[in-house]
Motif scaffolding. Structure first.
Motif, mmCIF file in Angstrom:
data_model
loop_
_atom_site.group_PDB
_atom_site.id
_atom_site.type_symbol
_atom_site.label_atom_id
_atom_site.label_comp_id
_atom_site.label_asym_id
_atom_site.label_seq_id
_atom_site.Cartn_x
_atom_site.Cartn_y
_atom_site.Cartn_z
ATOM 1 N N SER A 180 15.686 3.066 -18.966
ATOM 2 C CA SER A 180 17.074 3.475 -19.141
ATOM 3 C C SER A 180 17.442 4.437 -18.024
ATOM 4 O O SER A 180 16.578 4.922 -17.298
ATOM 5 N N LYS A 181 18.741 4.767 -17.913
ATOM 6 C CA LYS A 181 19.177 5.725 -16.900
ATOM 7 C C LYS A 181 18.798 7.149 -17.261
ATOM 8 O O LYS A 181 18.927 8.055 -16.437
ATOM 9 N N ASP A 182 18.326 7.361 -18.497
ATOM 10 C CA ASP A 182 17.831 8.676 -18.893
ATOM 11 C C ASP A 182 16.383 8.880 -18.472
ATOM 12 O O ASP A 182 15.830 9.963 -18.661
ATOM 13 N N HIS A 183 15.783 7.841 -17.920
ATOM 14 C CA HIS A 183 14.412 7.921 -17.430
ATOM 15 C C HIS A 183 14.407 8.019 -15.911
ATOM 16 O O HIS A 183 15.336 7.592 -15.229
ATOM 17 N N GLY A 184 13.320 8.573 -15.415
ATOM 18 C CA GLY A 184 13.039 8.535 -13.991
ATOM 19 C C GLY A 184 11.636 7.994 -13.803
ATOM 20 O O GLY A 184 10.838 7.962 -14.749
ATOM 21 N N VAL A 185 11.322 7.561 -12.589
ATOM 22 C CA VAL A 185 9.981 7.053 -12.324
ATOM 23 C C VAL A 185 9.417 7.750 -11.087
ATOM 24 O O VAL A 185 10.096 7.896 -10.072
ATOM 25 N N TYR A 186 8.184 8.232 -11.224
ATOM 26 C CA TYR A 186 7.465 8.872 -10.126
ATOM 27 C C TYR A 186 6.454 7.855 -9.616
ATOM 28 O O TYR A 186 5.559 7.432 -10.347
ATOM 29 N N ILE A 187 6.630 7.427 -8.369
ATOM 30 C CA ILE A 187 5.832 6.344 -7.797
ATOM 31 C C ILE A 187 4.893 6.914 -6.748
ATOM 32 O O ILE A 187 5.335 7.519 -5.774
ATOM 33 N N MET A 188 3.589 6.731 -6.949
ATOM 34 C CA MET A 188 2.605 7.183 -5.964
ATOM 35 C C MET A 188 1.893 5.995 -5.343
ATOM 36 O O MET A 188 1.448 5.074 -6.046
ATOM 37 N N THR A 189 1.770 6.026 -4.031
ATOM 38 C CA THR A 189 0.981 5.022 -3.320
ATOM 39 C C THR A 189 -0.485 5.422 -3.404
ATOM 40 O O THR A 189 -0.898 6.397 -2.783
ATOM 41 N N SER A 191 -1.451 -3.039 -0.902
ATOM 42 C CA SER A 191 -1.160 -1.716 -1.462
ATOM 43 C C SER A 191 -1.457 -1.651 -2.951
ATOM 44 O O SER A 191 -1.267 -2.638 -3.681
ATOM 45 N N GLN A 192 -1.889 -0.471 -3.389
ATOM 46 C CA GLN A 192 -2.059 -0.166 -4.802
ATOM 47 C C GLN A 192 -1.058 0.920 -5.170
ATOM 48 O O GLN A 192 -0.957 1.937 -4.472
ATOM 49 N N ILE A 193 -0.342 0.733 -6.283
ATOM 50 C CA ILE A 193 0.756 1.633 -6.637
ATOM 51 C C ILE A 193 0.622 2.081 -8.082
ATOM 52 O O ILE A 193 0.306 1.286 -8.974
ATOM 53 N N LEU A 194 0.899 3.369 -8.304
ATOM 54 C CA LEU A 194 0.925 3.959 -9.637
ATOM 55 C C LEU A 194 2.357 4.339 -9.984
ATOM 56 O O LEU A 194 3.039 5.001 -9.194
ATOM 57 N N PHE A 195 2.827 3.925 -11.165
ATOM 58 C CA PHE A 195 4.155 4.263 -11.660
ATOM 59 C C PHE A 195 4.009 5.160 -12.901
ATOM 60 O O PHE A 195 3.276 4.803 -13.830
ATOM 61 N N ILE A 196 4.744 6.274 -12.904
ATOM 62 C CA ILE A 196 4.783 7.137 -14.095
ATOM 63 C C ILE A 196 6.252 7.300 -14.453
ATOM 64 O O ILE A 196 6.983 8.059 -13.815
ATOM 65 N N GLU A 197 6.688 6.565 -15.471
ATOM 66 C CA GLU A 197 8.082 6.626 -15.897
ATOM 67 C C GLU A 197 8.200 7.517 -17.117
ATOM 68 O O GLU A 197 7.467 7.342 -18.094
ATOM 69 N N VAL A 198 9.141 8.471 -17.079
ATOM 70 C CA VAL A 198 9.276 9.473 -18.134
ATOM 71 C C VAL A 198 10.738 9.789 -18.396
ATOM 72 O O VAL A 198 11.590 9.621 -17.522
ATOM 73 N N PRO A 199 11.060 10.290 -19.599
ATOM 74 C CA PRO A 199 12.391 10.837 -19.824
ATOM 75 C C PRO A 199 12.615 12.041 -18.894
ATOM 76 O O PRO A 199 11.688 12.827 -18.679
ATOM 77 N N MET A 200 13.839 12.172 -18.384
ATOM 78 C CA MET A 200 14.106 13.262 -17.454
ATOM 79 C C MET A 200 14.510 14.527 -18.216
ATOM 80 O O MET A 200 15.667 14.939 -18.248
ATOM 81 N N LEU A 201 13.528 15.131 -18.860
ATOM 82 C CA LEU A 201 13.728 16.361 -19.621
ATOM 83 C C LEU A 201 14.173 17.492 -18.707
ATOM 84 O O LEU A 201 13.734 17.594 -17.561
ATOM 85 N N VAL A 202 15.004 18.365 -19.242
ATOM 86 C CA VAL A 202 15.386 19.592 -18.535
ATOM 87 C C VAL A 202 14.670 20.734 -19.233
ATOM 88 O O VAL A 202 14.926 21.034 -20.408
ATOM 89 N N LEU A 203 13.721 21.373 -18.545
ATOM 90 C CA LEU A 203 12.897 22.422 -19.136
ATOM 91 C C LEU A 203 13.426 23.803 -18.770
ATOM 92 O O LEU A 203 14.073 23.981 -17.760
#
Length: 241
Positions: free
Chosen positions: A186-195, A229-241
């Protein structure tokens, strides 16, 4: 779409002799006000641990902890009755710390270095019962296609490990010159992509090994591999802390 680009050499680094640790986000003695977390993603550590060394018994609470060995053998012990369980490349380990857990993590080899990612994700609810799980994932199942490793207990995916957060951790191995489109929940999520390894072009950013790109306010992400290439995806809700 908003992006945050983290070159590999901008990560925090700690040399403890027995441990070489790279921190994508503020951790231990390394602090960067601009890199406290990415939404619910609190920690992404890239560790190399010397033979027979490791982390002695220590506590955690109210955190979802995921460990992905890349090379060598990890051994895990905790106060839930798990006694020196081996975790090897191809496997993934999850631990819900919840109300509190104590564990130890060591390099189970006498002569080989251990390389791993450790990920901490802020849970959607606190005070859950501590739990431990691990699973083997086939390399063949992520060749040019997305392989889900970890999802929420509320997610219908029955093949992945489960955590207490509406998150998704996945991997893909792309052959050279392969295009891939990653779809966010969803648009409330973001994804952190590491190579993990290789060279990529992601939304006009060029990524090399261990570079990372955080993407927010998007529905999908266009990726092209410039080498195998090997890729890691970490998709999470974009919490405001």
């Amino acid at each position: 779409m908003k992006t945050i680009f983290h070159k590999a050499d901008t990560r925090g680094f700690a040399n403890h002799g027995w441990l070489q640790a790279n921190h994508s986000f503020s951790f231990a003695r390394w602090y960067d006000q601009e890199r406290l977390h990415f939404g619910a993603l609190r920690v992404l550590n890239d560790d190399i641990i010397a033979p027979k060394m490791g982390f002695g018994t220590h506590p955690h609470e109210n955190m979802e902890i995921i460990t992905i060995p890349l090379k060598g053998v990890l051994k895990h012990r905790d106060n839930m009755g798990d006694e020196w369980i081996p975790v090897v490349p191809g496997e993934v380990q999850v631990m819900s710390a919840g109300t509190g857990v104590e564990h130890s993590e060591i390099n189970g080899s006498n002569d080989e270095y251990l390389s791993l990612f450790q990920i901490w994700i802020i849970p959607e609810k606190e005070g859950v019962s501590p739990r431990y799980d691990q699973k083997t994932f086939s390399v063949e199942d992520r060749k040019n296609k997305l392989q889900a490793l970890v999802t929420s207990f509320n997610d219908e995916d029955s093949e992945s490990l489960k955590i207490h957060q509406d998150a998704k951790i996945s991997r893909i191995d792309l052959a050279k010159n392969t295009a891939f489109n990653y779809q966010l929940k969803s648009k409330d999520h973001g994804v952190y992509i590491m190579t993990i390894s290789g060279d990529l072009e992601i939304e006009n950013h060029m990524l090399e090994s261990r570079d990372a790109l955080g993407i927010m306010e998007a529905t999908d992400v266009s990726i092209k591999s410039l080498s195998d290439s090997q890729i890691l995806f970490i998709e999470v809700p974009m919490l405001v802390l």
